[in-house]
Design an enzyme around this catalytic site. Structure first.
Site, PDB file in Angstrom:
ATOM      1  N   GLY A  14     -16.158 -13.156  24.615  1.00 40.25           N
ATOM      2  CA  GLY A  14     -15.736 -14.490  24.192  1.00 40.25           C
ATOM      3  C   GLY A  14     -16.782 -15.584  24.231  1.00 40.25           C
ATOM      4  O   GLY A  14     -16.430 -16.761  24.257  1.00 40.25           O
ATOM      5  N   ASN A  16     -18.822 -16.563  21.807  1.00 42.15           N
ATOM      6  CA  ASN A  16     -18.710 -17.354  20.576  1.00 42.15           C
ATOM      7  C   ASN A  16     -17.468 -18.233  20.639  1.00 42.15           C
ATOM      8  O   ASN A  16     -17.483 -19.385  20.184  1.00 42.15           O
ATOM      9  CB  ASN A  16     -18.649 -16.435  19.355  1.00 42.15           C
ATOM     10  N   HIS A 111     -20.889 -12.279  12.213  1.00 38.96           N
ATOM     11  CA  HIS A 111     -21.385 -10.898  12.235  1.00 38.96           C
ATOM     12  C   HIS A 111     -22.846 -10.905  12.659  1.00 38.96           C
ATOM     13  O   HIS A 111     -23.627 -11.721  12.158  1.00 38.96           O
ATOM     14  CB  HIS A 111     -21.238 -10.274  10.854  1.00 38.96           C
TER      15      HIS A 111
HETATM   16  N1  LIG Z   1     -10.682  -6.312   6.454  1.00 42.01           N
HETATM   17  C1  LIG Z   1     -11.611  -6.792   7.312  1.00 42.01           C
HETATM   18  N2  LIG Z   1     -11.403  -6.713   8.638  1.00 42.01           N
HETATM   19  C2  LIG Z   1     -12.339  -7.210   9.480  1.00 42.01           C
HETATM   20  C3  LIG Z   1     -13.563  -7.764   8.985  1.00 42.01           C
HETATM   21  C4  LIG Z   1     -13.752  -7.853   7.577  1.00 42.01           C
HETATM   22  O1  LIG Z   1     -14.806  -8.357   7.101  1.00 42.01           O
HETATM   23  N3  LIG Z   1     -12.761  -7.364   6.777  1.00 42.01           N
HETATM   24  N4  LIG Z   1     -14.559  -8.182   9.870  1.00 42.01           N
HETATM   25  C5  LIG Z   1     -14.387  -7.566  11.166  1.00 42.01           C
HETATM   26  C6  LIG Z   1     -15.378  -7.719  12.198  1.00 42.01           C
HETATM   27  N5  LIG Z   1     -16.273  -6.591  12.265  1.00 42.01           N
HETATM   28  C7  LIG Z   1     -17.565  -6.856  11.964  1.00 42.01           C
HETATM   29  O2  LIG Z   1     -17.975  -8.052  11.870  1.00 42.01           O
HETATM   30  C8  LIG Z   1     -15.827  -5.242  12.612  1.00 42.01           C
HETATM   31  C9  LIG Z   1     -14.799  -5.088  13.490  1.00 42.01           C
HETATM   32  C10 LIG Z   1     -14.347  -3.791  13.797  1.00 42.01           C
HETATM   33  C11 LIG Z   1     -14.907  -2.688  13.247  1.00 42.01           C
HETATM   34  C12 LIG Z   1     -14.359  -1.324  13.583  1.00 42.01           C
HETATM   35  O3  LIG Z   1     -14.884  -0.324  13.122  1.00 42.01           O
HETATM   36  N6  LIG Z   1     -13.220  -1.292  14.373  1.00 42.01           N
HETATM   37  C13 LIG Z   1     -12.532  -0.063  14.695  1.00 42.01           C
HETATM   38  C14 LIG Z   1     -12.079  -0.057  16.160  1.00 42.01           C
HETATM   39  C15 LIG Z   1     -13.113  -0.447  17.105  1.00 42.01           C
HETATM   40  C16 LIG Z   1     -12.478  -0.885  18.437  1.00 42.01           C
HETATM   41  O4  LIG Z   1     -11.251  -1.123  18.527  1.00 42.01           O
HETATM   42  O5  LIG Z   1     -13.305  -1.086  19.354  1.00 42.01           O
HETATM   43  C17 LIG Z   1     -11.204   0.006  13.940  1.00 42.01           C
HETATM   44  O6  LIG Z   1     -10.637  -1.065  13.614  1.00 42.01           O
HETATM   45  O7  LIG Z   1     -10.738   1.144  13.791  1.00 42.01           O
HETATM   46  C18 LIG Z   1     -15.954  -2.854  12.344  1.00 42.01           C
HETATM   47  C19 LIG Z   1     -16.423  -4.144  12.023  1.00 42.01           C
HETATM   48  C20 LIG Z   1     -13.000  -7.809  11.726  1.00 42.01           C
HETATM   49  N7  LIG Z   1     -12.093  -7.157  10.828  1.00 42.01           N
HETATM   50  N1  GAR Z   2     -18.403  -6.690  14.036  1.00 45.21           N
HETATM   51  C1  GAR Z   2     -18.095  -7.821  14.734  1.00 45.21           C
HETATM   52  C2  GAR Z   2     -19.186  -7.998  15.763  1.00 45.21           C
HETATM   53  O1  GAR Z   2     -19.940  -7.102  16.024  1.00 45.21           O
HETATM   54  N2  GAR Z   2     -19.217  -9.209  16.304  1.00 45.21           N
HETATM   55  C3  GAR Z   2     -20.187  -9.505  17.321  1.00 45.21           C
HETATM   56  O2  GAR Z   2     -19.660  -9.182  18.592  1.00 45.21           O
HETATM   57  C4  GAR Z   2     -20.237 -10.073  19.569  1.00 45.21           C
HETATM   58  C5  GAR Z   2     -19.107 -10.713  20.338  1.00 45.21           C
HETATM   59  O3  GAR Z   2     -19.629 -11.458  21.387  1.00 45.21           O
HETATM   60  P1  GAR Z   2     -18.690 -12.536  22.128  1.00 45.21           P
HETATM   61  O4  GAR Z   2     -17.374 -11.832  22.470  1.00 45.21           O
HETATM   62  O5  GAR Z   2     -19.483 -12.949  23.329  1.00 45.21           O
HETATM   63  O6  GAR Z   2     -18.457 -13.685  21.151  1.00 45.21           O
HETATM   64  C6  GAR Z   2     -21.060 -11.111  18.792  1.00 45.21           C
HETATM   65  O7  GAR Z   2     -22.436 -10.757  18.789  1.00 45.21           O
HETATM   66  C7  GAR Z   2     -20.509 -10.975  17.385  1.00 45.21           C
HETATM   67  O8  GAR Z   2     -21.445 -11.292  16.344  1.00 45.21           O
END
Ligand SMILES: Nc1nc2c(c(=O)[nH]1)N[C@@H](CN(C=O)c1ccc(C(=O)N[C@@H](CCC(=O)O)C(=O)O)cc1)CN2
Ligand code: GAR
Length: 216
Positions: A14, A16, A111
């Protein structure tokens, strides 16, 4: 100045979320952080939100049979608190088209890469493996395709010899904490807006990467 009611969705630490809460504390900030939602009951960010006096809500994705069921529960929690805008901050669930379309143009994400490079996870490890010399972070609108949404703001950092995943992540997170509040402010005060799938700015960016303030 109307302050848009914002919810922050987290899954972990958390940091961010804290940078957004602190920025929104500034009087002239065009958004109010009204709620923090976590899909993980053990997210450390929940305690930080409570310490900051922000309402919290846990909706454990493991307690729901399907993604859709989980997202309907999240949507109901957001609606019941009059949330108008969502910031994903380390929220680690891929959202279905239903939820993304329901919040289209009203949901942004940070991201840890210079999109479109390194969509998905483990961005720092992949950047180091490729030997890139510049890396960074991106704030973008969320669309169904993962990490493919229109870009609102980006910040670059150098990759220096001897960098590890940890040292690079530490350099990038400093920029994340500066960039995310700036991006939320621009969206909520209308400086940046979504127009036919692209982000347009009412003021140009200048060479130093900051927005030109009128008359400067
Ligand atoms: N439809 C979308 N959903 C999300 C996006 C997006 O752009 N379009 N951004 C993400 C954030 N993210 C990267 O920035 C990201 C989050 C999660 C995953 C992932 O592979 N998650 C797995 C489970 C992982 C876990 O629970 O630890 C899953 O959902 O099966 C990849 C990228 C937020 N959602
Ligand atoms: N794909 C989404 C992803 O990788 N997000 C990344 O997870 C971290 C969360 O940190 P935080 O919980 O300290 O904000 C941050 O670095 C954010 O960019």
């Amino acid at each position: 100045m109307t302050r848009r009611r914002v919810a922050i969705l987290i899954s972990g630490r958390g940091s961010n979320m804290v940078s957004l809460i602190e920025a929104a504390r500034a009087g002239a900030f065009p958004a109010e952080i009204a709620l923090v939602v976590s899909n993980r009951p053990d997210a450390a960010g929940l305690d930080r939100a409570r310490e900051a006096g922000i309402a919290t809500c846990v909706i454990d994705h493991k307690a729901h049979p399907t993604r859709e069921d989980f997202e309907h529960a999240m949507d109901a929690a957001l609606a019941s608190r009059g949330i108008a805008f969502i910031c994903l901050a380390g929220f680690m669930r891929v959202l279905t088209d239903w939820f993304v379309e329901r919040w289209a143009g009203r949901m942004i994400n940070i991201h840890p890469s210079l999109l479109p490079l390194y969509r998905g996870t483990h961005t720092h490890r992949r950047a180091l493996a490729d030997g890139v010399l510049v890396h960074g972070c991106t704030v973008h609108f969320v669309v169904p395709e993962l990490d493919a949404g229109p870009i609102i703001a980006q910040a670059a950092v150098p990759v220096v010899p001897g960098d590890t995943e940890e040292s690079l992540a530490t350099r990038v997170i400093v920029q994340e904490h500066r960039l995310y509040p700036q991006a939320l402010r621009m969206i909520c005060d209308g400086t940046a807006r979504l127009e036919t799938g692209r982000v347009v700015f009412s003021r140009p960016w200048d060479a130093s990467g900051s927005l030109h303030s009128p008359g400067s």
